[in-house]
Scaffold this motif. Sequence first.
Motif, mmCIF file in Angstrom:
data_model
loop_
_atom_site.group_PDB
_atom_site.id
_atom_site.type_symbol
_atom_site.label_atom_id
_atom_site.label_comp_id
_atom_site.label_asym_id
_atom_site.label_seq_id
_atom_site.Cartn_x
_atom_site.Cartn_y
_atom_site.Cartn_z
ATOM 1 N N MET A 58 -17.339 19.555 -14.365
ATOM 2 C CA MET A 58 -16.683 20.869 -14.317
ATOM 3 C C MET A 58 -15.283 20.835 -14.903
ATOM 4 N N MET A 59 -14.539 19.746 -14.684
ATOM 5 C CA MET A 59 -13.160 19.635 -15.177
ATOM 6 C C MET A 59 -12.976 18.305 -15.889
ATOM 7 N N PRO A 60 -13.553 18.156 -17.064
ATOM 8 C CA PRO A 60 -13.487 16.866 -17.758
ATOM 9 C C PRO A 60 -12.072 16.467 -18.162
ATOM 10 N N GLU A 61 -11.183 17.459 -18.402
ATOM 11 C CA GLU A 61 -9.815 17.113 -18.796
ATOM 12 C C GLU A 61 -9.086 16.384 -17.683
ATOM 13 N N THR A 62 -9.361 16.764 -16.438
ATOM 14 C CA THR A 62 -8.656 16.164 -15.304
ATOM 15 C C THR A 62 -9.362 14.912 -14.798
ATOM 16 N N PHE A 63 -10.604 15.054 -14.422
ATOM 17 C CA PHE A 63 -11.324 13.934 -13.801
ATOM 18 C C PHE A 63 -11.880 12.966 -14.834
ATOM 19 N N ARG A 85 -10.184 11.365 -16.777
ATOM 20 C CA ARG A 85 -9.235 10.261 -16.860
ATOM 21 C C ARG A 85 -9.687 9.062 -16.033
ATOM 22 N N LEU A 86 -10.543 9.299 -15.051
ATOM 23 C CA LEU A 86 -11.085 8.170 -14.286
ATOM 24 C C LEU A 86 -11.855 7.210 -15.177
ATOM 25 N N PHE A 87 -12.401 7.696 -16.272
ATOM 26 C CA PHE A 87 -13.224 6.876 -17.154
ATOM 27 C C PHE A 87 -12.504 6.461 -18.436
ATOM 28 N N THR A 88 -11.447 7.188 -18.810
ATOM 29 C CA THR A 88 -10.796 6.933 -20.090
ATOM 30 C C THR A 88 -9.484 6.181 -19.973
ATOM 31 N N GLN A 89 -8.811 6.262 -18.838
ATOM 32 C CA GLN A 89 -7.526 5.601 -18.667
ATOM 33 C C GLN A 89 -7.664 4.365 -17.786
ATOM 34 N N PHE A 90 -6.786 3.399 -18.031
ATOM 35 C CA PHE A 90 -6.872 2.128 -17.295
ATOM 36 C C PHE A 90 -6.657 2.333 -15.802
ATOM 37 N N LEU A 102 -20.118 9.768 -4.885
ATOM 38 C CA LEU A 102 -20.483 9.540 -6.286
ATOM 39 C C LEU A 102 -20.949 10.831 -6.940
ATOM 40 N N LEU A 103 -21.791 11.580 -6.236
ATOM 41 C CA LEU A 103 -22.259 12.854 -6.785
ATOM 42 C C LEU A 103 -21.112 13.844 -6.942
ATOM 43 N N LEU A 104 -20.188 13.853 -5.988
ATOM 44 C CA LEU A 104 -19.032 14.755 -6.074
ATOM 45 C C LEU A 104 -18.154 14.410 -7.267
ATOM 46 N N ALA A 105 -17.928 13.113 -7.487
ATOM 47 C CA ALA A 105 -17.104 12.699 -8.625
ATOM 48 C C ALA A 105 -17.761 13.092 -9.948
ATOM 49 N N LEU A 106 -19.079 12.920 -10.053
ATOM 50 C CA LEU A 106 -19.777 13.312 -11.275
ATOM 51 C C LEU A 106 -19.740 14.819 -11.486
ATOM 52 N N ALA A 107 -19.896 15.585 -10.406
ATOM 53 C CA ALA A 107 -19.869 17.036 -10.532
ATOM 54 C C ALA A 107 -18.488 17.529 -10.958
#
Length: 330
Positions: free
Chosen positions: A290-295, A297-302, A281-286
């Motif tokens: 650091m790379m909001p454009e890539t990761f 998508r885990l929160f914005t796309q279905f 969980l901490l790794l995913a948040l970090a």
Amino acid sequence: MDDTSLMIAAAGWGLTLTLILVGVGSMRGADSRMRQRVGALSQRAPEAFTTSGASVLRDRRASNFRAFDAFIRRQRWSEATRYSLERAGLRLRVGEWVLLRVFAVGFMAALLGFLGSALGDRGMVLMALVVGAVLGGMLPPFVLKFKIKRRQAQMDRQIVEMTELMASMLSSGFGYMQALMSAARQLEPPLADEVNRLVEATQVGGDADEALEEMATRLDSRDFQIVTTAISIHRKTGGDLAQILRGVASTIRGRQSFAREVSALTSKERYSAIIVAGFPLLLALALTAMMPETFGRLFTQFEGRLILGAALVMDGIGYYAIKRISRIEI
């Protein structure tokens, strides 16, 4: 933030504020309730005290509102909830606990819905509302369970002291109830509160054995069950209760010492469960930071939300499995 998000957030905060006002209005001070009950009891005949056993001083209403009280008392879980609140040392009625849980659901749903609306995605707002409602429903029982365990651990540490105090008093010529009263004065809460409650129940005419059994049920402690069994057998068969209690204290002290040793040996596995569950969980948040454009998508796309949900489920299963493996019953 669109109008729908504003309406959802406003409705959530309005529900929260309403529940706070209703909860405050339904609660009364514990001291005033006790004074009213004792005042009513003092006007009754002494024979009235023998019918209700150890619970004569307890106000068992679920709420001040009669309709709500009748509804709650008809539910199968109301009695179990009342015992859980007593075991946690919370001066709450069942109805107040229900309002608190509803308040937590509304508050967490409104809070996460408000945060989700900042992303400007209606799907994210809906997901945040659902997650917030689930977390709000789970948080009060989690806190209640934590308080029960902490209070029970405190009382388990005091049981040896209580039995040794009673043994010393009995050896000095005190009677059974006198030894209990003296031990209650010398003990610290929370066990002192429970012993005082037992003594008060017997002083108004309640049966001592019933009061002791109810206290054992309320504490739900294996160590205190040993004490209860020893005292009950002595009251039926006789014998040297002081010597019996000294033996019980020695047995409980040995059990607690062994339990601490087992806890130390399994501490590595227990902390491993926390690290294994928390690190992803901490790794995913970090990585998202650091790379909001890539990761992001885990929160914005279905599809990303499905993957995130599956990951959280598997993470929770792994944590539960490790905790169960490292748990040893003594």
